[in-house]
Motif scaffolding. Sequence first.
Motif, short mmCIF file in Angstrom:
data_model
loop_
_atom_site.label_atom_id
_atom_site.label_comp_id
_atom_site.label_asym_id
_atom_site.label_seq_id
_atom_site.Cartn_x
_atom_site.Cartn_y
_atom_site.Cartn_z
N LEU A 30 0.85 -1.19 0.00
CA LEU A 30 0.00 0.00 0.00
C LEU A 30 0.88 1.24 0.00
CD1 LEU A 30 -3.02 0.88 0.25
CD2 LEU A 30 -2.61 1.08 2.70
N THR A 31 0.55 2.21 -0.86
CA THR A 31 1.24 3.50 -0.90
C THR A 31 0.23 4.61 -0.64
OG1 THR A 31 0.94 3.83 -3.28
CG2 THR A 31 2.88 2.57 -2.58
N ASN A 32 0.70 5.84 -0.64
CA ASN A 32 -0.19 6.98 -0.40
C ASN A 32 -1.19 7.18 -1.54
OD1 ASN A 32 1.14 7.45 1.93
ND2 ASN A 32 2.22 9.26 1.27
N ASP A 33 -0.92 6.60 -2.70
CA ASP A 33 -1.80 6.80 -3.84
C ASP A 33 -3.09 5.99 -3.73
OD1 ASP A 33 0.02 8.53 -5.04
OD2 ASP A 33 1.11 6.85 -5.96
N PHE A 34 -3.10 4.96 -2.88
CA PHE A 34 -4.29 4.10 -2.73
C PHE A 34 -4.79 3.63 -4.09
CE2 PHE A 34 -6.00 5.60 1.69
CZ PHE A 34 -4.83 5.17 2.26
N THR A 69 0.53 13.24 -2.59
CA THR A 69 -0.54 12.94 -1.64
C THR A 69 0.05 12.45 -0.33
OG1 THR A 69 -2.01 12.31 -3.45
CG2 THR A 69 -2.61 11.57 -1.25
N SER A 70 -0.43 13.00 0.76
CA SER A 70 -0.02 12.55 2.09
C SER A 70 -1.22 11.92 2.78
CB SER A 70 0.53 13.71 2.92
OG SER A 70 -0.44 14.73 3.05
N ARG A 71 -0.96 10.94 3.63
CA ARG A 71 -2.02 10.23 4.34
C ARG A 71 -1.69 10.18 5.82
NH1 ARG A 71 -6.15 9.42 0.48
NH2 ARG A 71 -5.19 8.76 -1.47
N SER A 72 -2.71 10.28 6.63
CA SER A 72 -2.51 10.07 8.07
C SER A 72 -2.38 8.57 8.32
CB SER A 72 -3.68 10.65 8.86
OG SER A 72 -4.86 9.91 8.61
N LEU A 73 -1.69 8.22 9.40
CA LEU A 73 -1.51 6.81 9.72
C LEU A 73 -2.84 6.14 10.06
CD1 LEU A 73 1.09 5.10 9.75
CD2 LEU A 73 1.49 7.55 9.66
N ASP A 74 -3.78 6.91 10.58
CA ASP A 74 -5.10 6.35 10.86
C ASP A 74 -5.81 5.96 9.57
OD1 ASP A 74 -7.37 5.78 12.68
OD2 ASP A 74 -8.31 7.44 11.60
N ALA A 75 -5.70 6.82 8.53
CA ALA A 75 -6.32 6.49 7.24
C ALA A 75 -5.64 5.28 6.61
CB ALA A 75 -6.24 7.70 6.31
N GLU A 113 -13.81 19.57 -8.39
CA GLU A 113 -13.04 18.75 -7.46
C GLU A 113 -11.89 18.10 -8.21
OE1 GLU A 113 -15.60 15.92 -5.69
OE2 GLU A 113 -17.05 17.40 -4.95
N LEU A 114 -10.71 18.18 -7.64
CA LEU A 114 -9.56 17.52 -8.24
C LEU A 114 -9.65 16.02 -8.02
CD1 LEU A 114 -6.67 19.93 -7.24
CD2 LEU A 114 -7.69 19.66 -9.48
N PRO A 115 -9.34 15.22 -9.02
CA PRO A 115 -9.40 13.76 -8.84
C PRO A 115 -8.31 13.29 -7.90
CG PRO A 115 -8.42 14.31 -10.95
CD PRO A 115 -8.92 15.61 -10.37
N GLN A 116 -8.60 12.22 -7.19
CA GLN A 116 -7.63 11.63 -6.29
C GLN A 116 -6.61 10.83 -7.09
OE1 GLN A 116 -7.48 12.21 -2.95
NE2 GLN A 116 -9.10 13.68 -3.40
N PRO A 117 -5.43 10.53 -6.50
CA PRO A 117 -4.42 9.74 -7.21
C PRO A 117 -5.00 8.41 -7.68
CG PRO A 117 -3.50 10.68 -5.22
CD PRO A 117 -4.97 10.98 -5.19
N GLY A 118 -4.62 8.03 -8.89
CA GLY A 118 -5.11 6.79 -9.46
C GLY A 118 -6.39 6.95 -10.26
N GLN A 119 -7.01 8.16 -10.24
CA GLN A 119 -8.26 8.38 -10.95
C GLN A 119 -8.06 9.12 -12.26
OE1 GLN A 119 -10.83 10.44 -8.24
NE2 GLN A 119 -11.13 8.67 -6.90
#
Length: 703
Positions: free
Chosen positions: A138-142, A167-173, A598-604
């Motif tokens: 798993l990477t930040n790009d999901f 893209t940055s992600r919290s450890l909880d996410a 809305e900007l698309p998320q990574p991978g979209q």
Amino acid sequence: MNFLYPSFLFGLAAISIPIAIHLFNFRRTRKVYFTNVAFLKNVNTSTSSFRRLKHILILISRIAFITFLVLAFAQPFIPAGQNPEQSALQNKGLTSIYLDNSLSMQNESGKSRNLDVAVDQIEQVLNILPNRPSYQLLTNDFESRDQFVASSDKLKDRLTEINLSNTSRSLDAVYRRQRSLLEKYSSTPQNQLFWFSDFQKSTSGELEKIPLDTLNQYFIVPLQAEERANVFVDSLWLTTPFVKEMESNVLNVRFVNSSAERVDNLPVKLFIDEKQVASSTISLEADTDGIMEFTFTVQDKGFKKGRVSFEDYPVTFDNDYYFVINAAPVINIVHLYQEPRTQYVSSVFGNETVFNVKSFNINNADLAQVKTSDLVVIENLASIDATVRGQLTDFVQAGGSLLIFPGNQPDVNSYGQLLSSLGVRGLARPSVVSSSVNVSPVSYSAADDSPVNTLAPPDMRNPFFESIFENTTQKGMINMPFANPVLEWRNTGTALLQFRNNQPFLSEFGSQQGKTYLVAAPLDTKYSNFPKHALFVPVLYKIAALSKSQERLSYTFQEPTIAVDVNASGSEQVYKLKKENFEVIPSQRKSGNQLVFELPQPGQTTSSEAPESGYYELTLDNKSERILAFNYDKKESDMKTYSPQELQKIFGNKKNVQVYNSVKDGDFAEDFKAKNVGQNLWKYCLLAALFFLLTEIALIRLF
């Protein structure tokens, strides 16, 4: 000793094969004829003893070969610790590995990036663990392709494709994502989770509140840079938001030094349309911020690409901060009047090409123009009917600006119904109204005792008057206008201009949604000399400039929604966002003159790479509508991280969590193997099997 695949031990039954061969093949006898019987007896005695020894050695070699070959497939190992069930080799669940590929992983450990060090350590861990289809990366790009389990060999191939992501992600996410995938694919609640990250404090979130499952094993691997050093742009703004051509303006830039040491004389350059227009140096103490000012001038109208640039190593992704200035944008003004009409409004706004003024008599006005305007000016209306009130209320609440010059005999009730909904309280007629007195300008000094209808000097500390007066030190000698008010109200708004008795003359109401400017006197020289005063033009210019939606200079990729003004009408148009080879159609909707997308998320996106910071064109039918500047999230630039000691303190009371101190030079992989894998013996078993096979061959061939 334990076995990774104990079911292979049933293969030991194959030992019966060489034993059967020994019993039924080696004991067969044959006759040999010799002429000398005495000699034959001596030979038979010596040969039988040697042959019996040879057969026994061959049998032992064959049994040992089969035994060690079976053991090699069963993979025996000496487990680490006292509980063999906790060994990583015995784990029957899935192994989920999170690799933080955010921009902060560009920082260096030794001579390598943290991202490269993490990739190398993950490969070493995969070499230690069994090669079975039970791994998930798993990477930040999901990305969608990372939602499935695979073998360690496929994960190694995937590691070669990973790059830095904005893209940055919290450890909880991250943990919630891992847990959802484990629940989907794992047949047992006991799994292994690895976290390879620099554990930035600005993006990791509240680690203490992550609900870790006690059945899983967690391996936390912090990648720490040798030196925490980075300077970045926190924000920037214009001293005068409305930028006019050939007029100087000031760009304010706030820098942050997240380093542990002071930064001295860092050169900073300002570029407009890729031409350097200013440069300076800045010095910052450790963990502090500072503001730098750049003076610049634009030569013509339109969108201007700006960039603040400096050199800061090793973190370089934020060394350029991009922004866009919309110089001299057209301000749409609707002028609603009632006869007799004056020429003051038309004269002020008609002399500048930046203003687009449309004047309508209130009796036959095209009220549809109100929705598309930035400023509506009301002049000399005796009353405001319900239709006009509704249009003006919706206009202000949608973010527009309204300037009201009342009529000579205003209907307080109709005005009050409009203004009460816009934040004006206590509207009334003055107790004494001089409606037919010609007011003549009188020289005024702050020390004089002036009449009650003389305006007081403006408060220069009010941002409204910034850049209106060149020399504010002489404010006490300003020749102030006079006025006979026809309306008065409670001083609940911001009094931009007021009488000497503190009664407001020009007040501003509203903040975020829209603004209302109310003047106490008509636009008539019988009631005030304000229309012919030197203050009149700059005040109206400033109101018009502030009525234009203050366009943001830049955006970030992490913003959920972005709203910009567009000129095209209708809601069926599809806007695209382009930058060189990158193109995306964002999710969008029209709201009046604003486009919300809305900007698309990574991978979209259809692009193979994540969007980079820089300038993007918002296009419609392949025609550029405007230019937008995007920068990386400033949270990624803050290099403060959790140390291994802090992580151990946070997770120290959990027996199923292991926090490692170092990942340099293979320390983590070896430490992980010693603590969780133990001594794997299958290689030794394979070597022993080959040894006994060669022994058997040697016994048959040579003896």
